[in-house]
Write an enzyme that holds these catalytic residues in place. Structure first.
Site, PDB file in Angstrom:
ATOM      1  N   GLU A 168       0.799  -1.221   0.000  1.00 21.16           N
ATOM      2  CA  GLU A 168       0.000   0.000   0.000  1.00 21.16           C
ATOM      3  C   GLU A 168       0.841   1.286   0.000  1.00 21.16           C
ATOM      4  O   GLU A 168       0.910   2.019   1.020  1.00 21.16           O
ATOM      5  CB  GLU A 168      -0.974  -0.017   1.172  1.00 21.16           C
ATOM      6  CG  GLU A 168      -1.894  -1.202   1.104  1.00 21.16           C
ATOM      7  CD  GLU A 168      -3.064  -1.107   2.065  1.00 21.16           C
ATOM      8  OE1 GLU A 168      -3.045  -0.262   2.975  1.00 21.16           O
ATOM      9  OE2 GLU A 168      -4.002  -1.881   1.896  1.00 21.16           O
ATOM     10  N   GLU A 352      -5.887  -8.305   0.147  1.00 25.86           N
ATOM     11  CA  GLU A 352      -6.568  -8.011   1.415  1.00 25.86           C
ATOM     12  C   GLU A 352      -8.014  -7.658   1.166  1.00 25.86           C
ATOM     13  O   GLU A 352      -8.319  -6.874   0.273  1.00 25.86           O
ATOM     14  CB  GLU A 352      -5.936  -6.823   2.159  1.00 25.86           C
ATOM     15  CG  GLU A 352      -4.670  -7.117   2.880  1.00 25.86           C
ATOM     16  CD  GLU A 352      -4.140  -5.905   3.626  1.00 25.86           C
ATOM     17  OE1 GLU A 352      -4.933  -5.090   4.143  1.00 25.86           O
ATOM     18  OE2 GLU A 352      -2.900  -5.752   3.668  1.00 25.86           O
TER      19      GLU A 352
HETATM   20  C1  LIG Z   1      -7.103   2.190   4.319  1.00 19.98           C
HETATM   21  O1  LIG Z   1      -7.569   0.868   4.132  1.00 19.98           O
HETATM   22  C2  LIG Z   1      -6.595   0.044   3.529  1.00 19.98           C
HETATM   23  O2  LIG Z   1      -7.025  -0.478   2.331  1.00 19.98           O
HETATM   24  C3  LIG Z   1      -6.139  -1.011   4.456  1.00 19.98           C
HETATM   25  C4  LIG Z   1      -6.816  -1.729   5.420  1.00 19.98           C
HETATM   26  N1  LIG Z   1      -5.872  -2.510   6.017  1.00 19.98           N
HETATM   27  C5  LIG Z   1      -4.671  -2.234   5.439  1.00 19.98           C
HETATM   28  N2  LIG Z   1      -4.859  -1.359   4.471  1.00 19.98           N
HETATM   29  C6  LIG Z   1      -3.346  -2.775   5.885  1.00 19.98           C
HETATM   30  O3  LIG Z   1      -2.652  -3.381   4.817  1.00 19.98           O
HETATM   31  C7  LIG Z   1      -3.483  -3.694   7.075  1.00 19.98           C
HETATM   32  O4  LIG Z   1      -2.236  -3.693   7.749  1.00 19.98           O
HETATM   33  C8  LIG Z   1      -4.656  -3.243   7.961  1.00 19.98           C
HETATM   34  O5  LIG Z   1      -4.701  -3.984   9.164  1.00 19.98           O
HETATM   35  C9  LIG Z   1      -5.963  -3.426   7.165  1.00 19.98           C
HETATM   36  C10 LIG Z   1      -7.229  -3.167   7.986  1.00 19.98           C
HETATM   37  O6  LIG Z   1      -7.312  -1.819   8.305  1.00 19.98           O
END
Ligand SMILES: CO[C@H](O)c1c[n+]2c([nH]1)[C@H](O)[C@@H](O)[C@H](O)[C@H]2CO
Length: 441
Positions: A168, A352
């Site tokens: 991300e 994810e």
């Molecule tokens: C801003 O939302 C993102 O797509 C996102 C959501 N999430 C994420 N990225 C991260 O990659 C994870 O480490 C988080 O735990 C997970 C849940 O919040």
């Protein structure tokens, strides 16, 4: 349970669950160096209850049990991340052999259980020593990161199914340098512009370095949000378009078209590194697969008083998860089909997808959430998207960054006082989908 059958997704489709080092490992010992999340989380005001990943799920010690949960669930693959500070405590230079030994055992443990290792090199836990040198604001991070990537490849590359450089880049750059929500907690457009470029330069530099070492199955994981106008008014539709540029198109255009979107660049341009345009061939170095993280949509309205980016997210009417995100599975279909139609025909993985609840092991809402989003994957496949796999976020309840431990995304409940793992009904739903039975070891 789910209304889908495993065969619906295709014979070679992979199901997995995902985690990240800082969120589950704990184990701040055995030579692990400090990370920016260790310092950010202990700084009052940054994290709910000032909670830290110091102990988390104690995965550093309990990893065999956690791998057993994946195998018992019938999962094919495990998406995990290496902790850069555990392998190279200062970020560059000296390697921590105990860190290498830990990941050796972990990866061999996956292979022994028939789990394909889907590795992420960087999931936000930058060594503090590199932050001391400017972190993502320093162009040298591209070389620091590439050297780290090659070290991982030399030690583990022969056993990894896939390798993602960065998890991300929007969160690494914009969330952490413009919005200040994540470490290192900047709220500065110049920092955000430079981090938004350097994170992709580091990705491309690492891909080239890994290729030179014979690296295969290399990719990156980006997160996406469907941005919609809060109203049909042109100014609100414009706000949504700008957010789509900031959140989605900066990365898609940079990685797959070798240029940044002009509407976002109009805001970033005065703050971009000199000669950034000369880097775009590296930024868009070809990759083998692309990871898509998706959770929700956002509604946006024009907000002229908001300065650099004149927009604001507004509350939507749909059912929400415990973290306040609307449940919008159609958005996953839209994102997957858009990427495959407009950007690339390389294989896609949903790396994810999942939802937060506050507590409990009986989670019908989470089953419904997963069922809806699995349906979106099928719909996208039918529309031509080459989706090869799906990873639920997350295997375990874990440290949810600035939200601390309250917001639970796990298929498996974790009692943080006892570290007891308890599969939730959503875990059983996947187990039934993947093995046809509900059983536990
Ligand atoms: C801003 O939302 C993102 O797509 C996102 C959501 N999430 C994420 N990225 C991260 O990659 C994870 O480490 C988080 O735990 C997970 C849940 O919040």
């Amino acid at each position: 349970m789910f209304s889908h059958k495993r065969a619906d997704f295709g014979e070679d489709f992979l199901f997995g669950a995902a985690t990240a080092a800082y969120q589950i490992e704990g184990g701040q010992t055995d030579g692990r160096g400090s990370s920016i999340w260790d310092t950010f989380s202990t700084t009052p005001g940054n994290v709910h209850n000032s909670e830290t990943g110091k102990f988390a799920c104690d995965h550093y010690n309990r990893w065999p049990e956690d791998l057993d949960l994946l195998a018992d669930g019938g999962f094919d693959a495990y998406r995990f991340s290496f902790a850069w500070p555990r392998l190279i405590p200062e970020g560059v230079g000296q390697v921590n052999q105990k860190g290498v030994d830990f990941y050796d055992r972990l990866i061999d443990g996956m292979l022994e259980r028939g789990l394909k290792p889907f590795a992420t090199l960087y999931h936000w836990d930058l060594p503090s020593a590199l932050q001391d040198k400017g972190g993502w604001l320093n162009r040298d991070i591209a070389d620091w990161f590439a050297d780290y990537a090659v070290m991982v490849h030399k030690n583990f590359g022969d056993r990894l199914e896939t390798t993602a450089t960065i998890n991300e880049p929007w969160c690494v750059a914009f969330l952490s340098h413009m919005l200040g929500v994540h470490a290192p907690g900047y709220r500065d457009i110049r920092a955000a512009a430079r981090a938004s470029h350097h994170v992709l330069l580091a990705h491309g530099t690492a891909i080239n370095a890994l290729r030179a070492e014979g690296g295969k199955n290399l990719g990156i994981v980006c997160n996406f949000e469907v941005a919609q106008g809060a109203t049909g008014k042109p100014e609100d539709m414009g706000a949504a378009r700008l957010w789509d540029g900031i959140f989605n198109r900066w990365y898609l255009d940079g990685l797959f078209k070798g240029k940044y979107p002009s509407d976002v660049l109009a805001h970033f341009a005065p703050h971009m590194p000199d000669d950034f345009a000369d880097d775009m061939a590296v930024v868009s170095t070809p990759i083998d697969w692309f990871g898509v993280n998706y959770y929700t949509r956002g509604l946006y309205e024009h907000a002229p008083e908001r300065g650099a980016f004149p927009l604001r997210k507004v509350d939507g009417p749909l059912e929400k998860t415990a973290i306040g995100w609307e449940i919008f599975p159609e958005g996953l279909e839209e994102i997957l089909t858009r990427i495959s139609a407009d950007y690339t025909d390389i294989p896609l993985y949903v790396t994810e997808n999942g939802m937060a609840e506050i507590e409990g092991t009986d989670d019908p809402r989470r089953i419904a959430y997963y069922n809806g989003h699995l349906g979106a994957v099928l719909a996208a496949q039918k529309r031509g998207a080459d989706v090869r796999g799906y990873f639920g976020w997350s295997l375990l309840d874990n440290y949810e960054w600035a939200e601390g431990y309250d917001k639970r995304f796990g298929l498996v409940h974790v009692d943080y006082k006892t570290q007891k793992r308890t599969p939730k009904s959503s875990y059983r739903a996947f187990q039934s989908l993947l093995t046809g039975a509900n059983r536990s070891r």
